[in-house]
Scaffold this motif. Structure first.
Motif, mmCIF file in Angstrom:
data_model
loop_
_atom_site.group_PDB
_atom_site.id
_atom_site.type_symbol
_atom_site.label_atom_id
_atom_site.label_comp_id
_atom_site.label_asym_id
_atom_site.label_seq_id
_atom_site.Cartn_x
_atom_site.Cartn_y
_atom_site.Cartn_z
ATOM 1 N N SER A 156 0.847 -1.196 0.000
ATOM 2 C CA SER A 156 0.000 0.000 0.000
ATOM 3 C C SER A 156 0.877 1.239 0.000
ATOM 4 O O SER A 156 2.072 1.184 0.307
ATOM 5 C CB SER A 156 -0.947 0.022 1.202
ATOM 6 N N ARG A 221 -12.143 8.132 -5.842
ATOM 7 C CA ARG A 221 -11.649 8.396 -4.494
ATOM 8 C C ARG A 221 -12.336 7.482 -3.478
ATOM 9 O O ARG A 221 -11.674 6.878 -2.625
ATOM 10 C CB ARG A 221 -11.879 9.854 -4.106
ATOM 11 N N SER A 222 -13.663 7.371 -3.573
ATOM 12 C CA SER A 222 -14.388 6.537 -2.612
ATOM 13 C C SER A 222 -14.071 5.057 -2.783
ATOM 14 O O SER A 222 -14.150 4.284 -1.823
ATOM 15 C CB SER A 222 -15.898 6.772 -2.762
ATOM 16 N N ARG A 223 -13.689 4.649 -3.984
ATOM 17 C CA ARG A 223 -13.411 3.234 -4.250
ATOM 18 C C ARG A 223 -12.006 2.831 -3.826
ATOM 19 O O ARG A 223 -11.799 1.717 -3.336
ATOM 20 C CB ARG A 223 -13.597 2.949 -5.738
ATOM 21 N N HIS A 224 -11.025 3.731 -4.008
ATOM 22 C CA HIS A 224 -9.633 3.317 -3.852
ATOM 23 C C HIS A 224 -8.886 3.965 -2.684
ATOM 24 O O HIS A 224 -7.888 3.407 -2.227
ATOM 25 C CB HIS A 224 -8.859 3.625 -5.139
ATOM 26 N N SER A 226 -8.582 5.520 1.214
ATOM 27 C CA SER A 226 -9.178 5.480 2.554
ATOM 28 C C SER A 226 -8.440 6.457 3.450
ATOM 29 O O SER A 226 -7.194 6.494 3.437
ATOM 30 C CB SER A 226 -9.066 4.070 3.148
ATOM 31 N N CYS A 228 -6.406 7.792 6.348
ATOM 32 C CA CYS A 228 -5.411 7.067 7.143
ATOM 33 C C CYS A 228 -5.121 7.875 8.398
ATOM 34 O O CYS A 228 -4.596 8.990 8.309
ATOM 35 C CB CYS A 228 -4.154 6.834 6.306
ATOM 36 N N TRP A 240 -4.047 9.728 3.167
ATOM 37 C CA TRP A 240 -4.892 8.748 2.504
ATOM 38 C C TRP A 240 -4.058 7.528 2.140
ATOM 39 O O TRP A 240 -2.875 7.645 1.813
ATOM 40 C CB TRP A 240 -5.500 9.339 1.226
ATOM 41 N N GLN A 241 -4.692 6.362 2.202
ATOM 42 C CA GLN A 241 -4.005 5.119 1.879
ATOM 43 C C GLN A 241 -4.620 4.467 0.654
ATOM 44 O O GLN A 241 -5.842 4.343 0.550
ATOM 45 C CB GLN A 241 -4.072 4.143 3.050
#
Length: 257
Positions: A156, A221-224, A226, A228, A240-241
């Motif tokens: 990640s 953005r909402s799909r990939h 998250s 952090c 964001w991760q």
């Protein structure tokens, strides 16, 4: 009458102007994605459009190209407008009139230049034309492939984004490896002379463009990405991760002979 009584919002005008520009950039990027989907419906291997724009803003399509490598000599011409006198493409799956109309819209500003999707033609004799790049079908997978070329065990990527009237700036924080170990990514602003960079500077630009796309398009953005919260950072702002897609195990690959 005071200004506060005239304005329906108390958001500063500078922030409103920035939000307006960001919305425009997102819209143009989404239109470009739609153009890409329609072009690849007709030509699945398409990677670039060769276009020109006249003084009145009218767009002409010169060709659709695939990319077998980074050099222009390795590109393959999929469609040549000059050699199609009957305009047979008008009866195919790609509505060229609609395509040109949308291209005129997205090429009217500098948005695609900032997204790294529009460049001068790579061949000097055609410098009056423009070279429009189509984004990868899966940007998250493309980011993972680039990072894993330099860090094979990467699972990640943690990064930060800053959106303003100049576009989306991307900062890298750390990479998580298989097993949970983390590797910090040196900040080029904090330590520009660092020899610990995980990849060359041009790779950072390539990754930043793809990650900015993921951040700017709400459905991606909402799909990939998250939020952090567990990573300490020397920089301000939300982290964001992006969790990379699983690798396909070699034993699961079917070999066709």
């Amino acid at each position: 009458m005071q200004e506060r009584e005239l304005r329906p919002t108390q958001i500063p005008l500078k922030d409103l102007a920035s939000a307006y520009l960001q919305a425009g950039e997102t819209l143009y990027l989404a239109i470009h994605d739609d153009i890409t989907a329609r072009v690849r419906l007709a030509h699945p291997d398409a990677e670039h459009l060769e276009v020109s724009v006249d003084a009145d803003g009218h767009v002409r399509l010169h060709g659709i190209w695939s990319a077998l490598g980074s050099a222009i000599d390795n590109h393959r011409l999929l469609y040549d407008a000059q050699n199609d006198p009957k305009q047979s493409w008008r009866d195919g799956p790609l509505d060229i009139d609609e395509l040109l109309s949308d291209l005129e819209r997205v090429l009217s500003g500098a948005f695609l230049y900032r997204w790294g999707l529009l460049e001068p033609h790579p061949v000097h004799e055609h410098r009056d034309r423009r070279w429009l790049t189509l984004p990868p079908a899966d940007r998250a997978a493309a980011v993972a492939a680039i990072v894993r070329r330099h860090v094979p065990d990467a699972e990640s990527l943690v990064c930060r984004f800053e959106a303003d009237h100049r576009g989306v700036a991307v900062g890298f924080e750390q990479i998580t490896l298989a097993g949970g170990e983390t590797v910090d990514i040196p900040c080029p602003r904090c330590s520009p002379e660092s020899d610990d960079n995980l990849w060359p500077h041009d790779i950072s630009h390539e990754l930043a463009r793809l990650l900015a796309h993921l951040y700017a398009l709400p459905h991606l953005r909402s799909r990939h990405l998250s939020p952090c919260m567990a990573v300490a950072s020397a920089h301000e702002g939300q982290l964001w991760q992006l969790v990379f897609p699983y690798r396909e195990h070699p034993s699961a690959v079917t070999v066709h002979r």
